[in-house]
Design a protein around this motif. Structure first.
Motif, PDB file in Angstrom:
ATOM      1  N   ILE A  70       0.836  -1.195   0.000  1.00  0.00           N
ATOM      2  CA  ILE A  70       0.000   0.000   0.000  1.00  0.00           C
ATOM      3  C   ILE A  70       0.871   1.245   0.000  1.00  0.00           C
ATOM      4  O   ILE A  70       2.028   1.207   0.414  1.00  0.00           O
ATOM      5  CB  ILE A  70      -0.970   0.047   1.210  1.00  0.00           C
ATOM      6  CG1 ILE A  70      -0.196   0.139   2.528  1.00  0.00           C
ATOM      7  CG2 ILE A  70      -1.905  -1.135   1.215  1.00  0.00           C
ATOM      8  CD1 ILE A  70      -1.075   0.409   3.718  1.00  0.00           C
ATOM      9  N   THR A  71       0.289   2.346  -0.455  1.00  0.00           N
ATOM     10  CA  THR A  71       0.939   3.647  -0.406  1.00  0.00           C
ATOM     11  C   THR A  71      -0.038   4.628   0.218  1.00  0.00           C
ATOM     12  O   THR A  71      -1.207   4.681  -0.167  1.00  0.00           O
ATOM     13  CB  THR A  71       1.340   4.117  -1.815  1.00  0.00           C
ATOM     14  OG1 THR A  71       2.297   3.186  -2.342  1.00  0.00           O
ATOM     15  CG2 THR A  71       1.967   5.496  -1.781  1.00  0.00           C
ATOM     16  N   LEU A  72       0.442   5.384   1.184  1.00  0.00           N
ATOM     17  CA  LEU A  72      -0.388   6.327   1.918  1.00  0.00           C
ATOM     18  C   LEU A  72      -0.004   7.757   1.552  1.00  0.00           C
ATOM     19  O   LEU A  72       1.179   8.058   1.381  1.00  0.00           O
ATOM     20  CB  LEU A  72      -0.207   6.132   3.429  1.00  0.00           C
ATOM     21  CG  LEU A  72      -0.415   4.722   3.958  1.00  0.00           C
ATOM     22  CD1 LEU A  72       0.019   4.637   5.417  1.00  0.00           C
ATOM     23  CD2 LEU A  72      -1.863   4.311   3.808  1.00  0.00           C
ATOM     24  N   TYR A  84       3.928   7.864   1.197  1.00  0.00           N
ATOM     25  CA  TYR A  84       4.777   6.982   1.993  1.00  0.00           C
ATOM     26  C   TYR A  84       4.334   5.543   1.764  1.00  0.00           C
ATOM     27  O   TYR A  84       3.138   5.232   1.844  1.00  0.00           O
ATOM     28  CB  TYR A  84       4.663   7.342   3.476  1.00  0.00           C
ATOM     29  CG  TYR A  84       5.279   6.312   4.374  1.00  0.00           C
ATOM     30  CD1 TYR A  84       6.656   6.192   4.490  1.00  0.00           C
ATOM     31  CD2 TYR A  84       4.484   5.428   5.087  1.00  0.00           C
ATOM     32  CE1 TYR A  84       7.220   5.218   5.290  1.00  0.00           C
ATOM     33  CE2 TYR A  84       5.033   4.460   5.896  1.00  0.00           C
ATOM     34  CZ  TYR A  84       6.405   4.366   5.987  1.00  0.00           C
ATOM     35  OH  TYR A  84       6.964   3.400   6.772  1.00  0.00           O
ATOM     36  N   THR A  85       5.278   4.666   1.461  1.00  0.00           N
ATOM     37  CA  THR A  85       4.992   3.251   1.251  1.00  0.00           C
ATOM     38  C   THR A  85       5.716   2.443   2.326  1.00  0.00           C
ATOM     39  O   THR A  85       6.950   2.379   2.321  1.00  0.00           O
ATOM     40  CB  THR A  85       5.455   2.799  -0.149  1.00  0.00           C
ATOM     41  OG1 THR A  85       4.812   3.603  -1.127  1.00  0.00           O
ATOM     42  CG2 THR A  85       5.132   1.343  -0.399  1.00  0.00           C
ATOM     43  N   PRO A  86       4.974   1.846   3.260  1.00  0.00           N
ATOM     44  CA  PRO A  86       5.640   1.006   4.261  1.00  0.00           C
ATOM     45  C   PRO A  86       6.235  -0.238   3.605  1.00  0.00           C
ATOM     46  O   PRO A  86       5.729  -0.728   2.598  1.00  0.00           O
ATOM     47  CB  PRO A  86       4.526   0.643   5.243  1.00  0.00           C
ATOM     48  CG  PRO A  86       3.251   0.968   4.560  1.00  0.00           C
ATOM     49  CD  PRO A  86       3.540   1.917   3.456  1.00  0.00           C
ATOM     50  N   LEU A  99       1.734  -2.258   9.896  1.00  0.00           N
ATOM     51  CA  LEU A  99       2.634  -1.732   8.873  1.00  0.00           C
ATOM     52  C   LEU A  99       4.040  -1.737   9.460  1.00  0.00           C
ATOM     53  O   LEU A  99       4.291  -1.119  10.500  1.00  0.00           O
ATOM     54  CB  LEU A  99       2.207  -0.323   8.458  1.00  0.00           C
ATOM     55  CG  LEU A  99       0.780  -0.219   7.927  1.00  0.00           C
ATOM     56  CD1 LEU A  99       0.450   1.217   7.566  1.00  0.00           C
ATOM     57  CD2 LEU A  99       0.578  -1.127   6.733  1.00  0.00           C
ATOM     58  N   HIS A 100       4.938  -2.465   8.809  1.00  0.00           N
ATOM     59  CA  HIS A 100       6.302  -2.615   9.301  1.00  0.00           C
ATOM     60  C   HIS A 100       7.258  -1.852   8.396  1.00  0.00           C
ATOM     61  O   HIS A 100       7.212  -1.992   7.171  1.00  0.00           O
ATOM     62  CB  HIS A 100       6.706  -4.085   9.311  1.00  0.00           C
ATOM     63  CG  HIS A 100       5.942  -4.917  10.287  1.00  0.00           C
ATOM     64  ND1 HIS A 100       6.468  -6.046  10.842  1.00  0.00           N
ATOM     65  CD2 HIS A 100       4.697  -4.800  10.810  1.00  0.00           C
ATOM     66  CE1 HIS A 100       5.587  -6.594  11.667  1.00  0.00           C
ATOM     67  NE2 HIS A 100       4.492  -5.847  11.643  1.00  0.00           N
ATOM     68  N   LEU A 116       7.100   9.499  10.508  1.00  0.00           N
ATOM     69  CA  LEU A 116       6.381  10.122  11.622  1.00  0.00           C
ATOM     70  C   LEU A 116       5.071  10.752  11.162  1.00  0.00           C
ATOM     71  O   LEU A 116       4.052  10.667  11.853  1.00  0.00           O
ATOM     72  CB  LEU A 116       7.272  11.164  12.305  1.00  0.00           C
ATOM     73  CG  LEU A 116       8.437  10.598  13.121  1.00  0.00           C
ATOM     74  CD1 LEU A 116       9.320  11.720  13.643  1.00  0.00           C
ATOM     75  CD2 LEU A 116       7.941   9.724  14.250  1.00  0.00           C
ATOM     76  N   SER A 117       5.069  11.368   9.988  1.00  0.00           N
ATOM     77  CA  SER A 117       3.830  11.938   9.447  1.00  0.00           C
ATOM     78  C   SER A 117       2.799  10.854   9.193  1.00  0.00           C
ATOM     79  O   SER A 117       1.612  11.023   9.491  1.00  0.00           O
ATOM     80  CB  SER A 117       4.114  12.686   8.145  1.00  0.00           C
ATOM     81  OG  SER A 117       4.931  13.792   8.384  1.00  0.00           O
ATOM     82  N   ALA A 118       3.231   9.738   8.656  1.00  0.00           N
ATOM     83  CA  ALA A 118       2.314   8.631   8.378  1.00  0.00           C
ATOM     84  C   ALA A 118       1.730   8.077   9.676  1.00  0.00           C
ATOM     85  O   ALA A 118       0.531   7.806   9.760  1.00  0.00           O
ATOM     86  CB  ALA A 118       3.036   7.537   7.602  1.00  0.00           C
ATOM     87  N   VAL A 119       2.566   7.918  10.700  1.00  0.00           N
ATOM     88  CA  VAL A 119       2.099   7.383  11.980  1.00  0.00           C
ATOM     89  C   VAL A 119       1.059   8.315  12.595  1.00  0.00           C
ATOM     90  O   VAL A 119       0.025   7.862  13.108  1.00  0.00           O
ATOM     91  CB  VAL A 119       3.290   7.161  12.944  1.00  0.00           C
ATOM     92  CG1 VAL A 119       2.816   6.859  14.357  1.00  0.00           C
ATOM     93  CG2 VAL A 119       4.182   6.045  12.428  1.00  0.00           C
ATOM     94  N   ARG A 120       1.285   9.621  12.507  1.00  0.00           N
ATOM     95  CA  ARG A 120       0.341  10.593  13.091  1.00  0.00           C
ATOM     96  C   ARG A 120      -0.988  10.616  12.332  1.00  0.00           C
ATOM     97  O   ARG A 120      -2.045  10.747  12.931  1.00  0.00           O
ATOM     98  CB  ARG A 120       0.963  11.980  13.086  1.00  0.00           C
ATOM     99  CG  ARG A 120       2.033  12.150  14.123  1.00  0.00           C
ATOM    100  CD  ARG A 120       2.515  13.591  14.201  1.00  0.00           C
ATOM    101  NE  ARG A 120       3.687  13.670  15.043  1.00  0.00           N
ATOM    102  CZ  ARG A 120       4.882  14.029  14.612  1.00  0.00           C
ATOM    103  NH1 ARG A 120       5.066  14.376  13.360  1.00  0.00           N
ATOM    104  NH2 ARG A 120       5.904  14.074  15.440  1.00  0.00           N
TER     105      ARG A 120
END
Length: 138
Positions: A70-72, A84-86, A99-100, A116-120
């Protein structure tokens, strides 16, 4: 412009000789893996972690995993979009999606900010940061 047979032959004589090629049996493995051979990892750490995830799947600790599935979207500024792609999407044994992200001991600043932006922004996932320290994951 069309060349006559003599002009073409003259042009070929002036070209440098091609290096000899090895017979097919001595040429070694192909540079690209055959289709269907699995994901292409961006680092050796990701490849080792995929083997670790396979072992967890075999013993039933996780149901499934996929590489860069996936890409966010993590930011927008006008027409610019930051994505961002995990590294791995993992389905836990209870069905929860994790998501690792696999990193070495050094994390570049741009990668850290995107993570960090993706996690928030995407707090519905369980996020796991894997640090590869010379072949062991922490």
């Amino acid at each position: 412009m069309r060349w006559t047979d003599e002009q073409y032959a003259e042009w070929q004589r002036r070209q440098p000789a091609a290096p000899p090629t090895a017979p097919a049996a001595l040429a070694g493995p192909p540079l690209a893996a055959p289709a269907g051979s699995g994901p292409k990892f961006r680092s050796k750490a990701e490849a080792r972690y995929a083997q670790h995830l396979d072992a967890l799947r075999r013993i039933g600790a996780i149901r499934a995993w996929d590489h860069e599935a996936i890409t966010l979207v993590v930011g927008r500024a006008g027409s610019m979009v930051t994505r961002y792609t995990p590294d791995f999407v993992v389905e836990d044994s209870d069905g929860r999606i994790e998501l690792h992200e696999v990193k070495g001991t050094y994390i570049r600043e741009d990668a850290r900010v995107k993570l960090l932006s993706a996690v928030r922004q995407w707090h519905g996932f369980r996020w796991v940061l894997i640090i590869d320290r010379r072949g062991t994951f922490t």
